[in-house]
Design a protein around this motif. Sequence first.
Motif, PDB file in Angstrom:
ATOM      1  N   GLU A  43       0.857  -1.188   0.000  1.00 54.56           N
ATOM      2  CA  GLU A  43       0.000   0.000   0.000  1.00 54.56           C
ATOM      3  C   GLU A  43       0.891   1.235   0.000  1.00 54.56           C
ATOM      4  O   GLU A  43       1.590   1.516   0.976  1.00 54.56           O
ATOM      5  N   ASN A  44       0.883   1.954  -1.110  1.00 44.85           N
ATOM      6  CA  ASN A  44       1.714   3.147  -1.266  1.00 44.85           C
ATOM      7  C   ASN A  44       0.951   4.383  -0.815  1.00 44.85           C
ATOM      8  O   ASN A  44      -0.185   4.622  -1.243  1.00 44.85           O
ATOM      9  N   GLY A  45       1.601   5.176   0.027  1.00 43.25           N
ATOM     10  CA  GLY A  45       0.936   6.385   0.496  1.00 43.25           C
ATOM     11  C   GLY A  45       1.934   7.409   0.987  1.00 43.25           C
ATOM     12  O   GLY A  45       3.148   7.214   0.943  1.00 43.25           O
ATOM     13  N   PHE A  46       1.402   8.539   1.428  1.00 41.67           N
ATOM     14  CA  PHE A  46       2.175   9.517   2.191  1.00 41.67           C
ATOM     15  C   PHE A  46       1.713   9.368   3.633  1.00 41.67           C
ATOM     16  O   PHE A  46       0.506   9.328   3.897  1.00 41.67           O
ATOM     17  N   ASN A  47       2.652   9.290   4.568  1.00 43.08           N
ATOM     18  CA  ASN A  47       2.285   8.913   5.935  1.00 43.08           C
ATOM     19  C   ASN A  47       1.234   9.821   6.564  1.00 43.08           C
ATOM     20  O   ASN A  47       0.481   9.394   7.431  1.00 43.08           O
ATOM     21  N   ASN A  48       1.147  11.066   6.126  1.00 45.80           N
ATOM     22  CA  ASN A  48       0.186  11.989   6.725  1.00 45.80           C
ATOM     23  C   ASN A  48      -1.038  12.234   5.843  1.00 45.80           C
ATOM     24  O   ASN A  48      -1.965  12.950   6.248  1.00 45.80           O
ATOM     25  N   LEU A  49      -1.058  11.647   4.632  1.00 49.51           N
ATOM     26  CA  LEU A  49      -2.162  11.913   3.705  1.00 49.51           C
ATOM     27  C   LEU A  49      -2.906  10.652   3.275  1.00 49.51           C
ATOM     28  O   LEU A  49      -3.918  10.745   2.588  1.00 49.51           O
ATOM     29  N   GLY A  50      -2.415   9.492   3.657  1.00 49.18           N
ATOM     30  CA  GLY A  50      -3.072   8.253   3.247  1.00 49.18           C
ATOM     31  C   GLY A  50      -2.607   7.783   1.884  1.00 49.18           C
ATOM     32  O   GLY A  50      -1.538   8.158   1.402  1.00 49.18           O
ATOM     33  N   ASP A  51      -3.442   6.948   1.260  1.00 50.05           N
ATOM     34  CA  ASP A  51      -3.079   6.348  -0.028  1.00 50.05           C
ATOM     35  C   ASP A  51      -2.866   7.413  -1.106  1.00 50.05           C
ATOM     36  O   ASP A  51      -3.531   8.447  -1.119  1.00 50.05           O
ATOM     37  N   ILE A  52      -1.949   7.107  -2.022  1.00 46.73           N
ATOM     38  CA  ILE A  52      -1.643   8.024  -3.112  1.00 46.73           C
ATOM     39  C   ILE A  52      -2.587   7.789  -4.276  1.00 46.73           C
ATOM     40  O   ILE A  52      -2.756   6.654  -4.744  1.00 46.73           O
ATOM     41  N   VAL A  53      -3.204   8.847  -4.736  1.00 43.62           N
ATOM     42  CA  VAL A  53      -3.986   8.827  -5.968  1.00 43.62           C
ATOM     43  C   VAL A  53      -3.158   9.540  -7.020  1.00 43.62           C
ATOM     44  O   VAL A  53      -2.801  10.716  -6.849  1.00 43.62           O
ATOM     45  N   LEU A  54      -2.816   8.828  -8.086  1.00 38.67           N
ATOM     46  CA  LEU A  54      -1.962   9.409  -9.116  1.00 38.67           C
ATOM     47  C   LEU A  54      -2.579  10.681  -9.692  1.00 38.67           C
ATOM     48  O   LEU A  54      -3.790  10.747  -9.922  1.00 38.67           O
ATOM     49  N   ASN A  55      -1.731  11.682  -9.895  1.00 39.27           N
ATOM     50  CA  ASN A  55      -2.122  12.978 -10.458  1.00 39.27           C
ATOM     51  C   ASN A  55      -3.019  13.799  -9.534  1.00 39.27           C
ATOM     52  O   ASN A  55      -3.525  14.844  -9.944  1.00 39.27           O
ATOM     53  N   GLN A  56      -3.200  13.355  -8.308  1.00 38.94           N
ATOM     54  CA  GLN A  56      -4.069  14.100  -7.391  1.00 38.94           C
ATOM     55  C   GLN A  56      -3.415  14.390  -6.042  1.00 38.94           C
ATOM     56  O   GLN A  56      -3.337  15.556  -5.632  1.00 38.94           O
ATOM     57  N   THR A  57      -2.977  13.342  -5.341  1.00 39.10           N
ATOM     58  CA  THR A  57      -2.458  13.528  -3.987  1.00 39.10           C
ATOM     59  C   THR A  57      -1.174  14.357  -4.012  1.00 39.10           C
ATOM     60  O   THR A  57      -0.195  13.981  -4.662  1.00 39.10           O
ATOM     61  N   THR A  58      -1.187  15.479  -3.311  1.00 38.66           N
ATOM     62  CA  THR A  58      -0.037  16.383  -3.292  1.00 38.66           C
ATOM     63  C   THR A  58       0.572  16.435  -1.902  1.00 38.66           C
ATOM     64  O   THR A  58      -0.121  16.690  -0.919  1.00 38.66           O
TER      65      THR A  58
END
Length: 275
Positions: A43-58
């Motif tokens: 499960e790929n994510g940013f530790n403070n933002l949750g899962d990464i959505v390509l082209n969206q999660t910043t």
Amino acid sequence: MKIYKFLSLFCIAITVFTLTSCRNNDDDDSTNETPGNLQIKFENGFNNLGDIVLNQTTQTSSQGQKHQFSALKYVVSNISLFDENGNEFKYNENNPDKGAFIVDQADAVAGIIYLNLNGVPKNNYKKIKFGLGISQKAYLLGQDGQAEFWNKAKQKGMSWSWAAGYVFVKLEGKYGTSSPVTEFMNHTGNMGNTTANNTPDLYREVTLNLPTTARVTSTITPSIHILADLNQYLSGETPLTLTSANDMMMGSSQHLVSVTNNLAKMFKVDHVHND
């Protein structure tokens, strides 16, 4: 005479029962030792933002730089499992056709990428190890021994040319100060024989303890859930800043060595299911 006949029949019955029980116990032991399966979930994510959505999660890095991913892929190989006594089971070591996988965020289902391992010996496992990338030993075996995985890597854009080898990690997206607007491309990986070419070897091994024992049997398929914190990319052990000097890089430059070292520390086991 009747008593003698009864005792004879009784003894025969006991003998038959004993032989049958031994045979059944042998069958049970054989069944109990039947290899099972194991699943690894990334499960790929940013530790403070949750899962990464390509082209969206910043994400905002420790250096105050904003970035997001349009492509997020990496190669996992040489998976090993360690039991309670420290014994190691190597899953198709240095055999990319059977033991290497591409973790591609574009393939995620509800944020998860699934890797399925077959023929895992029955045991209680306490630790997992895997390679990030493809080892030099595997690559130098030649194309004939890994043609199947090589084709998969080509289809996924995770290869250079055969003479150069594999892309280990592919990160693409945009970055910027107030918002991510400038494109970047960081592709890490070895190029050919690192010893002969005197270049850094970017293959890394990752070892993780399991918080709960993974109990592999013929009827139980454990699932090891691994979290990858991509905040380590720019905000890891070596804080990095993307600039025009490094935002379009491929291979094993010093910047990509630092990227590799950061990413090798992004993994942790969140939990284990024994279902």
